[in-house]
Design a protein around this motif. Sequence first.
Motif, PDB file in Angstrom:
ATOM      1  N   ASN A   1       0.828  -1.213   0.000  1.00 58.17           N
ATOM      2  CA  ASN A   1       0.000   0.000   0.000  1.00 58.17           C
ATOM      3  C   ASN A   1       0.862   1.264   0.000  1.00 58.17           C
ATOM      4  OD1 ASN A   1      -2.513  -1.271  -0.044  1.00 58.17           O
ATOM      5  ND2 ASN A   1      -2.590  -1.470   2.187  1.00 58.17           N
ATOM      6  N   GLY A   2       2.075   1.143   0.528  1.00 57.77           N
ATOM      7  CA  GLY A   2       2.976   2.290   0.558  1.00 57.77           C
ATOM      8  C   GLY A   2       3.587   2.634  -0.780  1.00 57.77           C
ATOM      9  N   PHE A   3       3.390   1.788  -1.793  1.00 56.47           N
ATOM     10  CA  PHE A   3       3.927   2.078  -3.122  1.00 56.47           C
ATOM     11  C   PHE A   3       3.197   3.253  -3.778  1.00 56.47           C
ATOM     12  CE2 PHE A   3       5.243  -2.633  -3.804  1.00 56.47           C
ATOM     13  CZ  PHE A   3       6.318  -2.450  -2.936  1.00 56.47           C
ATOM     14  N   GLY A   4       1.979   3.514  -3.325  1.00 59.93           N
ATOM     15  CA  GLY A   4       1.223   4.609  -3.919  1.00 59.93           C
ATOM     16  C   GLY A   4       0.475   4.238  -5.178  1.00 59.93           C
ATOM     17  N   PHE A   5       0.208   2.934  -5.360  1.00 58.75           N
ATOM     18  CA  PHE A   5      -0.512   2.480  -6.543  1.00 58.75           C
ATOM     19  C   PHE A   5      -1.995   2.261  -6.282  1.00 58.75           C
ATOM     20  CE2 PHE A   5       3.790   0.578  -7.556  1.00 58.75           C
ATOM     21  CZ  PHE A   5       4.129   1.602  -8.435  1.00 58.75           C
TER      22      PHE A   5
ATOM     23  N   VAL B   1       1.876 -15.825  -0.316  1.00 60.19           N
ATOM     24  CA  VAL B   1       1.095 -14.595  -0.293  1.00 60.19           C
ATOM     25  C   VAL B   1       0.837 -14.141  -1.726  1.00 60.19           C
ATOM     26  CG1 VAL B   1       1.012 -12.184   0.475  1.00 60.19           C
ATOM     27  CG2 VAL B   1       2.125 -13.909   1.905  1.00 60.19           C
ATOM     28  N   SER B   2      -0.415 -13.767  -1.998  1.00 61.19           N
ATOM     29  CA  SER B   2      -0.735 -13.178  -3.297  1.00 61.19           C
ATOM     30  C   SER B   2      -1.007 -11.698  -3.111  1.00 61.19           C
ATOM     31  CB  SER B   2      -1.963 -13.866  -3.916  1.00 61.19           C
ATOM     32  OG  SER B   2      -3.130 -13.579  -3.178  1.00 61.19           O
ATOM     33  N   VAL B   3      -0.438 -10.886  -4.003  1.00 59.38           N
ATOM     34  CA  VAL B   3      -0.601  -9.436  -3.951  1.00 59.38           C
ATOM     35  C   VAL B   3      -1.183  -8.994  -5.289  1.00 59.38           C
ATOM     36  CG1 VAL B   3       0.517  -7.218  -3.539  1.00 59.38           C
ATOM     37  CG2 VAL B   3       1.442  -9.301  -2.481  1.00 59.38           C
ATOM     38  N   ARG B   4      -2.322  -8.310  -5.240  1.00 58.15           N
ATOM     39  CA  ARG B   4      -2.986  -7.857  -6.456  1.00 58.15           C
ATOM     40  C   ARG B   4      -2.966  -6.326  -6.499  1.00 58.15           C
ATOM     41  NH1 ARG B   4      -6.386 -10.903  -9.165  1.00 58.15           N
ATOM     42  NH2 ARG B   4      -6.754 -12.167  -7.300  1.00 58.15           N
ATOM     43  N   PHE B   5      -2.244  -5.805  -7.479  1.00 55.54           N
ATOM     44  CA  PHE B   5      -2.164  -4.353  -7.651  1.00 55.54           C
ATOM     45  C   PHE B   5      -3.210  -3.910  -8.669  1.00 55.54           C
ATOM     46  CE2 PHE B   5       2.100  -5.689  -6.401  1.00 55.54           C
ATOM     47  CZ  PHE B   5       2.395  -4.806  -5.377  1.00 55.54           C
TER      48      PHE B   5
ATOM     49  N   MET C   1       6.169  -3.631 -10.957  1.00 57.24           N
ATOM     50  CA  MET C   1       7.047  -4.776 -10.758  1.00 57.24           C
ATOM     51  C   MET C   1       8.419  -4.345 -10.249  1.00 57.24           C
ATOM     52  SD  MET C   1       5.225  -7.268 -11.123  1.00 57.24           S
ATOM     53  CE  MET C   1       6.631  -8.300 -10.691  1.00 57.24           C
ATOM     54  N   GLN C   2       8.901  -3.211 -10.689  1.00 53.24           N
ATOM     55  CA  GLN C   2      10.191  -2.739 -10.201  1.00 53.24           C
ATOM     56  C   GLN C   2      10.157  -2.496  -8.702  1.00 53.24           C
ATOM     57  OE1 GLN C   2      10.970   0.721 -12.604  1.00 53.24           O
ATOM     58  NE2 GLN C   2      11.757  -0.455 -14.354  1.00 53.24           N
ATOM     59  N   LYS C   3       9.095  -1.844  -8.244  1.00 52.83           N
ATOM     60  CA  LYS C   3       8.990  -1.566  -6.809  1.00 52.83           C
ATOM     61  C   LYS C   3       8.743  -2.859  -6.016  1.00 52.83           C
ATOM     62  CE  LYS C   3       7.676   3.280  -6.670  1.00 52.83           C
ATOM     63  NZ  LYS C   3       6.837   4.291  -5.978  1.00 52.83           N
TER      64      LYS C   3
ATOM     65  N   HIS D   1       9.814  -5.925  -6.777  1.00 54.56           N
ATOM     66  CA  HIS D   1      11.080  -6.652  -6.681  1.00 54.56           C
ATOM     67  C   HIS D   1      12.011  -5.994  -5.672  1.00 54.56           C
ATOM     68  CE1 HIS D   1      10.922  -9.896  -9.625  1.00 54.56           C
ATOM     69  NE2 HIS D   1      10.268  -9.088 -10.441  1.00 54.56           N
ATOM     70  N   ALA D   2      12.066  -4.680  -5.683  1.00 50.22           N
ATOM     71  CA  ALA D   2      12.946  -3.978  -4.751  1.00 50.22           C
ATOM     72  C   ALA D   2      12.542  -4.212  -3.302  1.00 50.22           C
ATOM     73  CB  ALA D   2      12.936  -2.475  -5.068  1.00 50.22           C
ATOM     74  N   ALA D   3      11.235  -4.350  -3.055  1.00 50.41           N
ATOM     75  CA  ALA D   3      10.750  -4.485  -1.683  1.00 50.41           C
ATOM     76  C   ALA D   3      10.760  -5.923  -1.182  1.00 50.41           C
ATOM     77  CB  ALA D   3       9.334  -3.914  -1.578  1.00 50.41           C
ATOM     78  N   PHE D   4      10.521  -6.911  -2.082  1.00 51.35           N
ATOM     79  CA  PHE D   4      10.285  -8.279  -1.615  1.00 51.35           C
ATOM     80  C   PHE D   4      11.350  -9.291  -2.034  1.00 51.35           C
ATOM     81  CE2 PHE D   4       5.870  -6.520  -2.224  1.00 51.35           C
ATOM     82  CZ  PHE D   4       5.634  -6.302  -0.875  1.00 51.35           C
ATOM     83  N   ASP D   5      12.291  -8.908  -2.868  1.00 52.96           N
ATOM     84  CA  ASP D   5      13.293  -9.874  -3.346  1.00 52.96           C
ATOM     85  C   ASP D   5      14.120 -10.479  -2.217  1.00 52.96           C
ATOM     86  OD1 ASP D   5      12.948 -10.358  -6.005  1.00 52.96           O
ATOM     87  OD2 ASP D   5      14.152  -8.646  -6.683  1.00 52.96           O
ATOM     88  N   ALA D   6      14.335  -9.729  -1.153  1.00 52.10           N
ATOM     89  CA  ALA D   6      15.200 -10.216  -0.084  1.00 52.10           C
ATOM     90  C   ALA D   6      14.584 -11.395   0.665  1.00 52.10           C
ATOM     91  CB  ALA D   6      15.502  -9.080   0.895  1.00 52.10           C
ATOM     92  N   ASP D   7      13.271 -11.403   0.856  1.00 55.74           N
ATOM     93  CA  ASP D   7      12.628 -12.412   1.689  1.00 55.74           C
ATOM     94  C   ASP D   7      11.704 -13.356   0.924  1.00 55.74           C
ATOM     95  OD1 ASP D   7      13.796 -11.347   4.045  1.00 55.74           O
ATOM     96  OD2 ASP D   7      12.251  -9.785   4.089  1.00 55.74           O
ATOM     97  N   TYR D   8      11.383 -13.036  -0.316  1.00 51.93           N
ATOM     98  CA  TYR D   8      10.393 -13.830  -1.036  1.00 51.93           C
ATOM     99  C   TYR D   8      10.888 -14.201  -2.432  1.00 51.93           C
ATOM    100  CZ  TYR D   8       7.114 -12.229   2.560  1.00 51.93           C
ATOM    101  OH  TYR D   8       6.486 -11.957   3.756  1.00 51.93           O
TER     102      TYR D   8
END
Length: 316
Positions: free
Chosen positions: A74-78, A91-95, A109-111, A113-120
Motif C-alpha cells: 500500500n505504501g507504493f502509492g498504486f 502470499v498473493s498481492v494484487r495491484f 514490478m520494479q517496486k 522486486h525492490a521491496a520483496f526480493d530479499a525475503d520472497y
Amino acid sequence: MRLLRLWPDESHFDFMRLRRFSFPLSAALSIATVVLFVTIGLNFGIDFKGGTLVELRPKAGATADVGAVRHTANGFGFGETEVQEYGQGSVSVRFPLQAGGETGQTLVMQKAHAAFDADYTFERVETVGPRVSGELVQSGTIGVVLSVVAVLMYLWFRFERELALGAIVGTLHDIVLTVGLFVITRIEFNMTSIAAILTIVGYSLNETVVVFDRTRELMRRYKTMPTVELLNLSINSTMSRTVMTATSTALSLVALVLFGGEAIKGFSVVMLVGVVLCTYSAIFISTPFLIYIGLQGHSNRSPGRDEDAALKHAAE
C-alpha cells in the motif's frame, strides 16, 4: 458375489412430498443470490479487472508476514492492493490497473522486486491491461449467454413442452445458485470460473435428461397413472444411476480440492458444490415442477395389468 448397491433396487421413496420444502428453500436462495449479486457483486479476478497479480513464497528461513506485505504494498502509492495468504504460507498481492499502460505496470514490478526480493521468491507474475480485460469480459459474457441459449433450445426440442420447461427451470436454478456460491464465498471469478459454470450446465442437463427420459417412457406405458406416482417412479427407477454418477464425480473432485493445488482449487470447489446442486435440482426442482405446470399425455382408459402392478408398487 453380491454387487455393491448404493441405492435399493425396489425403492419407492416419496420424493414429491419434499417439494413443499425444496421449492421455498430454492426460491429463498435464488432471491438472496440476486440481492447479493446486485449489492456486493462478484470478486472479479485479474482477467476481468486488469492489473498485476504477484504470488510470493517465503525463502528458506523466512516466514510470510501478511500484514507487513500489505503495509509495504500500500505504501507504493498504486492504490489499495489486495493481499491474501494461501497454501503453505504463500502470499498473493494484487495491484490495481495503473495509468500509463505497460510503463505503469513495469513500475509496479520494479517496486515489488525492490521491496520483496530479499525475503520472497516470485512464483507467479501476471499482468492484464484494460483492453485485454475488457475483451475477456465481453467474450466471456457472450460465450456463457450463447451456450445457455443453445442448451435451452436443445431442451425445448428434446422434450415435450412440459418436460422442456421443467428442464429449463432446473438448469437456470443451477446457474443462479452457482453464481450465488461465487458471491458468498468470494472465490475469484475469472475465465476458469466460466468453464466451471458451463461444465455445471452440462452436468445439470445430463442429470435432468436421465430422469425425464424415464418419465417420458413411463408416460407412454402407464397413461392413466397419477402424476405424483409417475414422477416418484421415474426418480426411484433412476436413483441408482444418479447416486453412482454423483458419488464417483464427487470423489474425483474431492481429490482435486485436497491435492490439486491452489491453481485449480476454486474451480474444484465450485464443481464439487455444482454436482450437489445439479443432483438436488434434478430430483427436487425440475421433476416436481411438472406437477405445478400440469404434466400432459395421459389418456382416458383403464389401466392394464402392468399398470395395476406399477400403481400398487408406487402405493406401497
